[in-house]
Design a protein around this motif. Structure first.
Motif, PDB file in Angstrom:
ATOM      1  N   THR A  17       0.834  -1.206   0.000  1.00 47.59           N
ATOM      2  CA  THR A  17       0.000   0.000   0.000  1.00 47.59           C
ATOM      3  C   THR A  17       0.870   1.257   0.000  1.00 47.59           C
ATOM      4  OG1 THR A  17      -1.803  -1.127   1.147  1.00 47.59           O
ATOM      5  CG2 THR A  17      -1.772   1.268   1.257  1.00 47.59           C
ATOM      6  N   ARG A  18       1.932   1.257   0.815  1.00 47.88           N
ATOM      7  CA  ARG A  18       2.828   2.417   0.864  1.00 47.88           C
ATOM      8  C   ARG A  18       3.556   2.602  -0.464  1.00 47.88           C
ATOM      9  NH1 ARG A  18       4.109   0.007   5.969  1.00 47.88           N
ATOM     10  NH2 ARG A  18       3.125   1.170   7.694  1.00 47.88           N
ATOM     11  N   LEU A  19       3.971   1.467  -1.107  1.00 46.22           N
ATOM     12  CA  LEU A  19       4.643   1.566  -2.411  1.00 46.22           C
ATOM     13  C   LEU A  19       3.741   2.241  -3.440  1.00 46.22           C
ATOM     14  CD1 LEU A  19       6.475  -1.892  -2.767  1.00 46.22           C
ATOM     15  CD2 LEU A  19       7.533   0.374  -2.547  1.00 46.22           C
ATOM     16  N   CYS A  20       2.451   2.072  -3.277  1.00 42.27           N
ATOM     17  CA  CYS A  20       1.492   2.690  -4.202  1.00 42.27           C
ATOM     18  C   CYS A  20       1.192   4.142  -3.828  1.00 42.27           C
ATOM     19  CB  CYS A  20       0.192   1.893  -4.233  1.00 42.27           C
ATOM     20  SG  CYS A  20       0.375   0.234  -4.927  1.00 42.27           S
ATOM     21  N   GLY A  21       1.844   4.645  -2.759  1.00 45.95           N
ATOM     22  CA  GLY A  21       1.638   6.037  -2.362  1.00 45.95           C
ATOM     23  C   GLY A  21       0.347   6.286  -1.638  1.00 45.95           C
ATOM     24  N   LEU A  22      -0.204   5.244  -0.994  1.00 47.41           N
ATOM     25  CA  LEU A  22      -1.495   5.382  -0.320  1.00 47.41           C
ATOM     26  C   LEU A  22      -1.316   5.221   1.183  1.00 47.41           C
ATOM     27  CD1 LEU A  22      -3.625   3.182  -2.743  1.00 47.41           C
ATOM     28  CD2 LEU A  22      -3.481   5.683  -2.707  1.00 47.41           C
ATOM     29  N   PRO A  23      -2.132   5.892   1.974  1.00 46.54           N
ATOM     30  CA  PRO A  23      -2.073   5.742   3.435  1.00 46.54           C
ATOM     31  C   PRO A  23      -2.583   4.370   3.852  1.00 46.54           C
ATOM     32  CG  PRO A  23      -3.940   7.124   2.814  1.00 46.54           C
ATOM     33  CD  PRO A  23      -3.158   6.884   1.554  1.00 46.54           C
ATOM     34  N   VAL A  24      -1.949   3.821   4.895  1.00 43.33           N
ATOM     35  CA  VAL A  24      -2.336   2.501   5.390  1.00 43.33           C
ATOM     36  C   VAL A  24      -3.660   2.607   6.133  1.00 43.33           C
ATOM     37  CG1 VAL A  24      -1.713   0.630   6.967  1.00 43.33           C
ATOM     38  CG2 VAL A  24       0.047   1.739   5.556  1.00 43.33           C
ATOM     39  N   ALA A  25      -4.538   1.640   5.871  1.00 43.05           N
ATOM     40  CA  ALA A  25      -5.835   1.587   6.548  1.00 43.05           C
ATOM     41  C   ALA A  25      -6.296   0.138   6.585  1.00 43.05           C
ATOM     42  CB  ALA A  25      -6.862   2.461   5.831  1.00 43.05           C
ATOM     43  N   ILE A  31      -6.663  -9.251  -3.114  1.00 42.03           N
ATOM     44  CA  ILE A  31      -6.032  -9.204  -4.434  1.00 42.03           C
ATOM     45  C   ILE A  31      -4.864 -10.184  -4.498  1.00 42.03           C
ATOM     46  CG2 ILE A  31      -4.743  -7.747  -6.051  1.00 42.03           C
ATOM     47  CD1 ILE A  31      -6.385  -5.362  -5.049  1.00 42.03           C
ATOM     48  N   GLY A  32      -4.115 -10.312  -3.378  1.00 37.76           N
ATOM     49  CA  GLY A  32      -3.017 -11.270  -3.329  1.00 37.76           C
ATOM     50  C   GLY A  32      -3.500 -12.690  -3.511  1.00 37.76           C
ATOM     51  N   GLY A  33      -4.624 -13.038  -2.887  1.00 40.89           N
ATOM     52  CA  GLY A  33      -5.199 -14.374  -3.081  1.00 40.89           C
ATOM     53  C   GLY A  33      -5.595 -14.608  -4.525  1.00 40.89           C
ATOM     54  N   THR A  36     -10.110  -4.069 -12.564  1.00 45.08           N
ATOM     55  CA  THR A  36     -10.548  -3.722 -11.198  1.00 45.08           C
ATOM     56  C   THR A  36      -9.480  -2.910 -10.484  1.00 45.08           C
ATOM     57  OG1 THR A  36     -11.848  -5.766 -11.077  1.00 45.08           O
ATOM     58  CG2 THR A  36     -11.331  -4.669  -8.998  1.00 45.08           C
ATOM     59  N   ASP A  37      -8.210  -3.335 -10.617  1.00 47.09           N
ATOM     60  CA  ASP A  37      -7.104  -2.616  -9.969  1.00 47.09           C
ATOM     61  C   ASP A  37      -6.964  -1.196 -10.512  1.00 47.09           C
ATOM     62  OD1 ASP A  37      -6.667  -4.938  -8.601  1.00 47.09           O
ATOM     63  OD2 ASP A  37      -4.930  -5.567  -9.796  1.00 47.09           O
ATOM     64  N   ILE A  38      -7.141  -1.055 -11.830  1.00 42.70           N
ATOM     65  CA  ILE A  38      -7.056   0.284 -12.436  1.00 42.70           C
ATOM     66  C   ILE A  38      -8.144   1.194 -11.868  1.00 42.70           C
ATOM     67  CG2 ILE A  38      -7.400   1.554 -14.601  1.00 42.70           C
ATOM     68  CD1 ILE A  38      -6.025  -0.805 -16.037  1.00 42.70           C
ATOM     69  N   ALA A  39      -9.339   0.647 -11.713  1.00 44.33           N
ATOM     70  CA  ALA A  39     -10.443   1.436 -11.163  1.00 44.33           C
ATOM     71  C   ALA A  39     -10.153   1.843  -9.722  1.00 44.33           C
ATOM     72  CB  ALA A  39     -11.737   0.629 -11.246  1.00 44.33           C
ATOM     73  N   LEU A  40      -9.610   0.903  -8.924  1.00 47.75           N
ATOM     74  CA  LEU A  40      -9.303   1.203  -7.521  1.00 47.75           C
ATOM     75  C   LEU A  40      -8.216   2.261  -7.396  1.00 47.75           C
ATOM     76  CD1 LEU A  40      -9.371  -2.407  -5.971  1.00 47.75           C
ATOM     77  CD2 LEU A  40     -11.026  -0.564  -5.563  1.00 47.75           C
ATOM     78  N   LEU A  41      -7.161   2.146  -8.216  1.00 37.74           N
ATOM     79  CA  LEU A  41      -6.068   3.113  -8.143  1.00 37.74           C
ATOM     80  C   LEU A  41      -6.513   4.496  -8.628  1.00 37.74           C
ATOM     81  CD1 LEU A  41      -3.064   0.900  -9.310  1.00 37.74           C
ATOM     82  CD2 LEU A  41      -3.325   2.003  -7.074  1.00 37.74           C
ATOM     83  N   THR A  42      -7.333   4.494  -9.658  1.00 39.62           N
ATOM     84  CA  THR A  42      -7.829   5.780 -10.165  1.00 39.62           C
ATOM     85  C   THR A  42      -8.648   6.496  -9.087  1.00 39.62           C
ATOM     86  OG1 THR A  42      -7.907   4.915 -12.429  1.00 39.62           O
ATOM     87  CG2 THR A  42      -9.206   6.880 -11.962  1.00 39.62           C
ATOM     88  N   ILE A  59      -1.497  -0.647 -15.962  1.00 44.26           N
ATOM     89  CA  ILE A  59      -1.935  -0.533 -17.362  1.00 44.26           C
ATOM     90  C   ILE A  59      -0.979  -1.310 -18.277  1.00 44.26           C
ATOM     91  CG2 ILE A  59      -2.225   1.072 -19.288  1.00 44.26           C
ATOM     92  CD1 ILE A  59      -3.196   3.148 -17.242  1.00 44.26           C
ATOM     93  N   GLY A  60       0.332  -1.214 -17.998  1.00 47.38           N
ATOM     94  CA  GLY A  60       1.311  -1.974 -18.785  1.00 47.38           C
ATOM     95  C   GLY A  60       1.130  -3.473 -18.622  1.00 47.38           C
TER      96      GLY A  60
END
Length: 313
Positions: A36-44, A54-56, A84-90, A110-111
Motif C-alpha cells: 500500500t505504501r509503495l502505491c503512495g497510499l495511506p495505510v488503513a 487481491i493477493g489471493g 478492477t485494480d485500475i479502477a481502484l487506483l484511479t 496498465i502496462g
C-alpha cells in the motif's frame, strides 16, 4: 512471426505472468501495508483487507497459469482483475499521500494489462501441428541389391504400405503420393528424393504445400552372418491437430510408428514369399478399432480377402 514462434511467445508470456503473480500475490498477503505504501497510499484496515484479497486472486491465477491448464481462461481472469485494480487506483488518486507513486503504480498496472491481453489470446488447437518421429528395422532374407531395387521403384510401395493408395513417379527424383487418412479421408503430396546411394540409402522429403509435411530415410545394410539385408526406416512428420491428432491417428490405425512396423513386416513377406499374408487377426494393419472385439483368428476366404486388401496379393 512464424506460427511456432508465436506459440512459443504465448507460452512464455503466460509462464512469465504466472511467476509475476506468485511474487506479487505473496507480497500482498505477507506485507499488505508495505505494498500500500509503495502505491503512495495511506495505510488503513480496509486497504489491508483489499491487498490480501487481491493477493489471493494473484496466487490463484498463478496456480492456473503455471500448471498449464486453460491458460487463456486464466489470462482473461487476470485482465478482469487488472481492470478492477485500475479502477481502484484511479479512485485512490484523490486520497493519495504521494500522487507520483500512485500514478506510477497506475501506469504499471496498465502496462501489465497490455501483456495480459497478449497472453489471453486463445490458441487455435485445430491448427496446431506436432512433430512425430519414428524408427524401425527388420531383416529381409534377400540380397541387398534386390531389396534396394524393389524399394527404389516407388510404385511398389502401395503393395506393402497399407496407408498408401498410390505413388506416381514423375522422374528420377520427383513423385506424387496419395495416402489414406483417418475418418475415410485422403491426403496427397509431392515428394523429392534428397539422397540416393545405390544399394545403401534413399532419403526423401515432401515439398510444396502439403497437409502432412514429412521426410525420411531408408537404409540397407548387410545383415549379420549373411542372413540377408537389414532395412532401417526413419520417418519424421507433422501431425495436424496437435496432441489430439496423435490420439485420433492411433485410434484409426494411422499412428506412424505402428504403420512403419506393419509396413516393414509386409515388405519382408513380399520379398521372401511374393505376397502379403493376411489373416482375420490382422487383415489391414494394427487398427485399434478392429481390436476392440477379438476371437481366435482364422484364414480369410478369397471373398473376404478381396474386401480388406486383396489388391496386395
Amino acid at each position: 512471426m512464424s506460427k511456432n514462434a508465436s506459440l512459443a511467445l504465448l507460452h512464455r508470456v503466460r509462464t512469465g505472468m504466472g511467476w509475476f503473480s506468485v511474487g506479487l500475490g505473496t507480497m500482498q498477503l505477507l506485507v499488505p501495508d508495505g505494498v500500500t505504501r509503495l502505491c503512495g497510499l495511506p495505510v488503513a484496515g480496509t486497504r489491508r483487507t483489499t491487498q490480501r484479497l487481491i493477493g489471493g486472486r494473484e496466487l490463484l491465477a498463478a496456480g492456473g497459469l503455471l500448471t498449464g491448464s486453460n491458460g487463456s481462461v486464466w489470462m482473461k481472469a487476470r485482465v478482469v482483475g487488472d481492470i478492477t485494480d485500475i479502477a481502484l487506483l484511479t479512485k485512490s488518486l484523490r486520497s493519495s499521500t504521494r500522487r507520483s507513486r500512485t500514478s506510477l503504480a497506475l501506469a504499471a498496472v496498465i502496462g501489465v494489462t497490455a501483456i495480459d491481453l497478449i497472453g489471453a489470446r486463445r490458441r487455435d488447437t485445430t491448427n496446431e501441428r506436432t512433430n512425430m518421429r519414428t524408427r524401425a528395422a527388420i531383416t529381409v532374407n534377400r540380397p541387398r541389391d534386390e531389396v534396394y531395387s524393389f524399394w527404389h521403384d516407388f510404385t511398389n510401395l502401395p503393395s506393402f504400405m497399407q496407408h498408401l493408395e498410390s505413388v506416381e513417379t514423375r522422374d528420377d527424383r520427383h513423385s506424387h503420393w496419395k495416402a489414406k487418412a483417418p475418418a475415410g479421408r485422403s491426403v496427397e503430396w509431392d515428394a523429392v528424393v534428397t539422397e540416393d546411394v545405390p544399394s545403401a540409402k534413399i532419403a526423401w522429403k515432401s515439398e510444396g504445400n502439403t497437409p502432412v509435411p514429412n521426410s525420411g530415410i531408408v537404409e540397407f545394410t548387410e545383415a549379420p552372418a549373411g542372413q540377408g539385408t537389414e532395412v532401417t526406416v526413419s520417418i519424421e512428420l507433422e501431425m495436424p491437430a496437435g496432441a489430439a491428432g496423435k490420439v485420433t491417428a492411433k485410434l484409426f490405425g494411422e499412428d506412424p510408428a505402428q504403420q512403419v512396423r506393419d509396413d516393414l513386416r509386409h515388405f519382408k513377406q513380399i520379398l521372401e514369399t511374393g505376397e502379403v499374408v493376411y489373416s482375420e487377426a490382422n487383415p489391414a494393419g494394427s487398427q485399434a478399432k478392429g481390436l476392440l472385439k477379438q476371437r481366435a483368428a482364422q484364414p480369410l476366404t478369397d471373398r473376404e480377402l478381396a474386401t480388406v486388401g486383396g489388391g496386395h496379393r
